[in-house]
Design a protein around this motif. Structure first.
Motif, PDB file in Angstrom:
ATOM      1  N   TYR A 168       0.869  -1.179   0.000  1.00  0.00           N
ATOM      2  CA  TYR A 168       0.000   0.000   0.000  1.00  0.00           C
ATOM      3  C   TYR A 168       0.905   1.229   0.000  1.00  0.00           C
ATOM      4  O   TYR A 168       1.186   1.839   1.036  1.00  0.00           O
ATOM      5  CB  TYR A 168      -0.934   0.004   1.204  1.00  0.00           C
ATOM      6  N   THR A 169       1.380   1.572  -1.189  1.00  0.00           N
ATOM      7  CA  THR A 169       2.300   2.684  -1.369  1.00  0.00           C
ATOM      8  C   THR A 169       2.229   3.133  -2.815  1.00  0.00           C
ATOM      9  O   THR A 169       1.401   2.626  -3.591  1.00  0.00           O
ATOM     10  CB  THR A 169       3.733   2.259  -0.975  1.00  0.00           C
ATOM     11  N   SER A 170       3.076   4.050  -3.195  1.00  0.00           N
ATOM     12  CA  SER A 170       3.073   4.534  -4.576  1.00  0.00           C
ATOM     13  C   SER A 170       3.983   3.669  -5.447  1.00  0.00           C
ATOM     14  O   SER A 170       4.926   3.033  -4.951  1.00  0.00           O
ATOM     15  CB  SER A 170       3.554   5.985  -4.630  1.00  0.00           C
ATOM     16  N   LYS A 171       3.731   3.666  -6.731  1.00  0.00           N
ATOM     17  CA  LYS A 171       4.600   2.941  -7.663  1.00  0.00           C
ATOM     18  C   LYS A 171       5.992   3.558  -7.678  1.00  0.00           C
ATOM     19  O   LYS A 171       6.987   2.852  -7.857  1.00  0.00           O
ATOM     20  CB  LYS A 171       3.987   2.939  -9.063  1.00  0.00           C
ATOM     21  N   GLN A 172       6.078   4.862  -7.484  1.00  0.00           N
ATOM     22  CA  GLN A 172       7.383   5.519  -7.442  1.00  0.00           C
ATOM     23  C   GLN A 172       8.228   4.985  -6.286  1.00  0.00           C
ATOM     24  O   GLN A 172       9.417   4.711  -6.451  1.00  0.00           O
ATOM     25  CB  GLN A 172       7.213   7.029  -7.301  1.00  0.00           C
ATOM     26  N   THR A 173       7.589   4.839  -5.111  1.00  0.00           N
ATOM     27  CA  THR A 173       8.306   4.281  -3.962  1.00  0.00           C
ATOM     28  C   THR A 173       8.776   2.866  -4.249  1.00  0.00           C
ATOM     29  O   THR A 173       9.924   2.501  -3.967  1.00  0.00           O
ATOM     30  CB  THR A 173       7.407   4.295  -2.714  1.00  0.00           C
ATOM     31  N   LEU A 174       7.906   2.059  -4.828  1.00  0.00           N
ATOM     32  CA  LEU A 174       8.294   0.692  -5.170  1.00  0.00           C
ATOM     33  C   LEU A 174       9.461   0.673  -6.146  1.00  0.00           C
ATOM     34  O   LEU A 174      10.404  -0.111  -5.987  1.00  0.00           O
ATOM     35  CB  LEU A 174       7.104  -0.052  -5.767  1.00  0.00           C
TER      36      LEU A 174
END
Length: 305
Positions: A168-174
């Motif tokens: 549960y986070t942003s694709k950028q963080t991933l």
């Protein structure tokens, strides 16, 4: 040479010599903060990002030392112990003086270098067993910058790295974190949006999208399913999760994690409501049937992680 990376994060535990949450002998680093509020969470002290004080009533000897030492006059016994959180600045003086361990601080601010120093103590065990480091929580990506820098330093040491995440986070963080990972232990709790919201407080849409994103990135994934009676323990529900898991690139294995009540007392320590009171853990035979359900879909499956 000791790392000079200045990034700091709030860690609430480092568990050494684990044989779960990844291959070999591992150290688990637990970071505070999580966007979800799963009813069955066994680490409620991990939910808030900031430090917290837990009060264990059975340990209290009512000596009053904590009241005397508190510089903010935030502690009282009227008639029972209480902390005025509007006054408390989490200085920790009450925790330090409480020799009966009724007061405990959950979470400490650590630099990457400080955590690496602890992890290095077991370097020989990682290498001999093919183990390494697993970030957990909470949701470790809630402190994404600290998680990324810590993983980078772990890789610089030559250690296998894994993360236990809700995604549960942003694709950028991933995209910033995935290059430093050897394994993703991805929680998929349900495929139904409404039920997911009811039991976790958040929609699963972002989670399911990010599961596909991680699969496309190419990092190995193990899908982990907490099996919660009344939430997702029906055969049809496990079938749906298994079909979704099978559709993700690189996923070959599903772990079913049976519900337990080991963290229930912590809710009392934090004055939280435990919303699954009276719910019994699934029977062994029920878990066996669910395991067979996963295997019939064409996935490897084990009970526990």
């Amino acid at each position: 040479m000791e790392t000079s990376v200045p990034t700091k994060g709030i860690v609430f535990d480092i568990q050494r010599f684990s044989v779960h949450d990844g291959p070999g002998i591992r150290s688990l680093v637990f970071l505070k903060g999580c966007p979800l509020r799963c009813r069955w969470c066994s680490n409620p002290e991990s939910q808030k990002k900031d430090k917290q004080i837990m009060f264990i009533d059975k340990n209290c000897i009512h000596c009053g030392k904590c009241v005397e030492v508190c510089p903010q006059n935030a502690i009282s016994f009227n008639p029972t112990f209480s902390i005025d959180t509007s006054k408390c600045d989490l200085c920790g003086k009450c925790v330090d003086i409480c020799y009966s361990k009724a007061l405990n601080m959950t979470g400490e601010l650590h630099s990457v270098a400080e955590v690496i120093k602890v992890l290095k103590k077991d370097n020989i065990h990682y290498r001999r067993s093919g183990g390494g480091i697993t970030l957990s929580g909470g949701e470790p990506l809630f402190q994404s910058e600290f998680a990324k820098e810590l993983l980078k330093e772990c890789k610089a040491q030559g250690w296998h790295t894994a993360i236990e995440t809700t995604a549960y986070t942003s694709k950028q963080t991933l995209a910033e974190v995935l290059p430093w990972l050897d394994l993703v232990l991805l929680d998929i709790k349900h495929t139904n949006k409404e039920k997911h919201v009811e039991y976790t407080g958040k929609s699963n849409e972002r989670i399911l999208e990010n599961a596909r994103f991680i699969g496309e990135f190419g990092v190995p994934i193990i899908i982990r399913v907490p099996v919660i009676p009344g939430f997702n323990n029906e055969i049809s529900e496990i079938e749906e999760i298994s079909r979704f898991a099978k559709s993700i690139n690189g996923v070959k294995e599903v772990h079913l994690l049976p519900y337990h009540r080991l963290g229930e007392n912590k809710y009392n320590y934090l004055e939280y409501e435990y919303r699954l009171k009276g719910i019994e853990p699934p029977e062994r035979e029920d878990m066996r049937i669910l395991k067979e359900t996963v295997e019939k879909i064409g996935m490897q499956c084990k009970i526990g992680g």
